[in-house]
Design a protein around this motif. Sequence first.
Motif, PDB file in Angstrom:
ATOM      1  N   ASP A  54       4.131   5.740  -5.225  1.00 57.72           N
ATOM      2  CA  ASP A  54       4.209   5.765  -6.685  1.00 57.72           C
ATOM      3  C   ASP A  54       3.219   6.751  -7.287  1.00 57.72           C
ATOM      4  O   ASP A  54       3.541   7.495  -8.198  1.00 57.72           O
ATOM      5  N   ILE A  55       1.995   6.749  -6.724  1.00 57.72           N
ATOM      6  CA  ILE A  55       0.964   7.635  -7.268  1.00 57.72           C
ATOM      7  C   ILE A  55       1.352   9.091  -7.052  1.00 57.72           C
ATOM      8  O   ILE A  55       1.226   9.930  -7.948  1.00 57.72           O
ATOM      9  N   THR A  56       1.874   9.405  -5.860  1.00 58.01           N
ATOM     10  CA  THR A  56       2.245  10.798  -5.587  1.00 58.01           C
ATOM     11  C   THR A  56       3.542  11.195  -6.279  1.00 58.01           C
ATOM     12  O   THR A  56       3.920  12.356  -6.259  1.00 58.01           O
ATOM     13  N   GLY A  57       4.207  10.223  -6.873  1.00 57.89           N
ATOM     14  CA  GLY A  57       5.455  10.548  -7.558  1.00 57.89           C
ATOM     15  C   GLY A  57       6.632  10.647  -6.610  1.00 57.89           C
ATOM     16  O   GLY A  57       7.717  11.079  -6.993  1.00 57.89           O
ATOM     17  N   ARG A  66       2.326   1.883  -3.257  1.00 56.65           N
ATOM     18  CA  ARG A  66       1.358   2.388  -4.228  1.00 56.65           C
ATOM     19  C   ARG A  66       1.147   3.890  -4.018  1.00 56.65           C
ATOM     20  O   ARG A  66       1.162   4.669  -4.954  1.00 56.65           O
ATOM     21  N   ILE A  67       1.008   4.273  -2.744  1.00 59.10           N
ATOM     22  CA  ILE A  67       0.815   5.701  -2.449  1.00 59.10           C
ATOM     23  C   ILE A  67       2.023   6.506  -2.926  1.00 59.10           C
ATOM     24  O   ILE A  67       1.888   7.533  -3.584  1.00 59.10           O
ATOM     25  N   GLN A 127       0.841  -1.206   0.000  1.00 58.69           N
ATOM     26  CA  GLN A 127       0.000   0.000   0.000  1.00 58.69           C
ATOM     27  C   GLN A 127       0.866   1.243   0.000  1.00 58.69           C
ATOM     28  O   GLN A 127       0.626   2.195  -0.738  1.00 58.69           O
TER      29      GLN A 127
END
Lengths: 484, 465
Positions: free
Chosen positions: A63-66, A60-61, A57
């Motif tokens: 990665d999404i926020t860069g 993923r967070i 998790q």
Amino acid sequence: MALSLRSGYRKIWQTLSSIKTGVVLIILVVIFSAAGTVILQRPMTEPDDMQRAYSPQMLRILDITGLTDVFHARWFVSLLVLVSLSIIAASVQRFPNSWRYFARPYKSPDENFRRVLPTQAQIPIADEEQGLGAAEHALRHLGLRSERIVRTRSFSLFAERNRISEMAVYIVHASLLLIFLGGIVDALYGWHGFLTLTPGSQSNEVALRSGAVKSMPFAVRCDSTGEETYTDGTPKRWWSKLAVVDQGREVERKEIVVNDPLVYAGLRFYQASYGSTGKLDRLILTANPTSGTGGAREISLALNQTVVLDADTSVQLAEFIPDYVVQDGRVYARSNDVVNPAAHLIVTSQKAGTKASVNVWLPEIPGFAENASSPYTFQPRDLKTVNYTGLQVSHEPGQWAVWAGVILMGIGLTCVFYMVHMRFWAIPTLDSRGHMVLWIGGTANRNRDAFEQKFQKLVEEIKKELKPQLVVSAPTQTATFAGK
Amino acid sequence: MARARAEQHPATGTTLIVMVGLSIAFLLFIAFLNVVKTGSLLTEANLLYAALIFYAGAGALYLGFGVTATDSYIKFASLATWAGLLANTAAVAHRWYEAGHPPFASVYEMLLSFVWTLAALTLVAEKLYGVKVIGTVTMPVAIVGVVLMQLLPSEVRPLVPALQSTWLHVHVTLAMLAYAACALSFALAMMFLIQDKVKTELFLVGTSLFSVGIYAGVLTRFEKWGGLSVVAWDAENKSEMFLSRGVRLLVTIPDLGWMMLLVFAAVAAPLVLYILARLRSDESFINVANRAVFIGILLQSLALIFFLLRARDGHYASLDAEGLYPTSLAASPFILSGLIGGIFASLLYLLLLWRREDLERLLPDAEALDRITYKTICIAFPLLTLMIAAGAYWANRAWGSYWNWDPKETWAAITWLVYAGYLHMRITRGWRGRRAAYFAILGFAVVMFTFFGVTYLLPGLHAYA
């Protein structure tokens, strides 16, 4: 409507140009860059390591926020663009004032100015000419050329040094923007890739970091490559002799080493790695006849090459395996690293018309080698493998802007910190009791305490200039001036 | 005033000088006997040893000056510093000649240059700016530096290809100068705060925060079952052991982690007590906090001793590999300097607690200190800029890119931004005095992190130092 749009625009402009915004932006850049050094970053860290370090998790967070590739994330780049805009806005807003100050220096001090200037002095003088002359002389002693300013109601003296220092801040800001510009150009149009060559080969295809392949309009050929080591085995030097082949013609040659790349047509080729391909170049052996006549001799073999040993016997190098392993009744290569090499030789003898071949393995691999029945024994002496050179290729069209920016920044910072804009004024006037005095004033834009001392020195100097003239008579004075 | 004191206690004044002089003479004599035995006089080790003796003498005298304010101490302290600097210069020259390149290529060589710069700057600050008491701070740091050097691998190592560049020298010289100037601005900002009548409690908070930072850093190596991980050390090759390329092999010293945790709690106690004092507006907590600093020093010393005893030699198990592996003090230079630095900071706080009035009398006035701090940063900032530029140019020649967002690079840029912020606030907003001093202190904290923290905590291309 138009008005509100304009006021909205003005508001944005004011926010952007305020120093508060600048500082907030700088703080944000600092926080996110620091985060980028603490959080593992994507292309450099292997995916496995990323998964080991963070929970799914979390990853993923991130990665999404860069946050796993902060420095290439859109929002980080936007932040840097905002910083640039803020610098531009702040400079544009403050520039006109400074420019007026720079382009139209204040040369003739009026009464109000004279009243409020903190650094000033008054020296009694006999007449205007005498006072101004003394001041001129004293200023020249300090290395300043003074200028006589004639106005309708006054006659005064002005001298200054390093006026450019007022503009220095803009030089520094402009240089920073130039560096950013170079960075942006490189981010958009630049690329980095890798090119592996073995001696004698040439290529024009570069493997980019993204996995794509880039074709260059010319090819690079490697003529030879090598490594030198210190006595303790640590690498001392890696070198490659490269040639640039453009449209079939060799146009440039250079031996590159680490820290000294080849530059051609805006592309740079760096010595980045060096190693063995695992392919054999030459195998050096000594061959000893097992029986009878003839001494040992040294032979050198390339792959598939046959060497005649005597009238009846010849040897051929059939196989070379850099890192062998025996499995399921076959000899396999485990890797391309030369750590556990094996060579397969075929010795052919021709006796009485019959041809007999013997498989010789070095080292002797049981089940394959028939070394005992060979008419010659072989001892390996040396092994020369084909080495490759790994070239890093980079195209950074923006770097010239960066270097220009760096030089400009050096100049700008020198002006900001080490050049003081100092100004002096001298004007004959009447003091409160109606006596004629020479009013002297001065300012400096930085390092005020040192300037204070300088000003005191100037006043002393003027007083010294005036002293002898106070005792002598007026005609001699004029003579002195005429003499100068 | 100082003179009056000296006349009141003439005995103490000469006693210390005579004692320090005799110690120096005695140590030099012992060293000389050794030299006669081995037959070689001017080796680097001997020169360094001489430098250590003189620096130690100077440190004792500077401290004596800090405590008693006897003017004559300063003269002899300067003299000892000069002598130490001379020996240090000879050691640097010797190294340079032996290695064929300026001493910047390993942690040992960097320390050699750093100590030299520090001693030189001490004399500059003393003679040029009249900041006499600064040796009280810099000399102990120099001593720690020289002691650390004794532990680190010192043989001349050949330069790996990436370091074979003139830009190495340009880059590192600039870095050394810039960081030294930042250190000076930090010391000056601290002195400004003393002179500006900042409450002693705030220094208590600062000291406590500093120690908490150190122990938090050390505790990043805290392992399961209360062990503390340190790098394994190959004594034969005098180098760290590696598990694979770039991954150091860590061994776990059992129970040392608990010890560090305990000390962490002890050094955090003054901070907590200060916050309590603020919340309840009860000054008596501050007295307790001051006592807690005492206890903190004792525990920190204990931690240092335990660390010295257990990490010096010994074989420990590793979590990542089978078997026992040796370690050595040389494998953990940053932990060691952190532990010593923590004790040293607490001692400085005690000096301030007891001798604040004397210190205030000895220092230049607040306004002058503020101005000199600013001037030092005006020197440090262009140097930082040039250092980064030289590094970028070199990276472009060696790695193929002028900016890689490597942690060291990023932190150098952060340092630059912090000082840029300082300059903007000072020039356009007229920040003077305390706020500027706090900013200067923050800047130096970032410098220290860039210099030590990044090397120690964050991975990256700057693996050499």
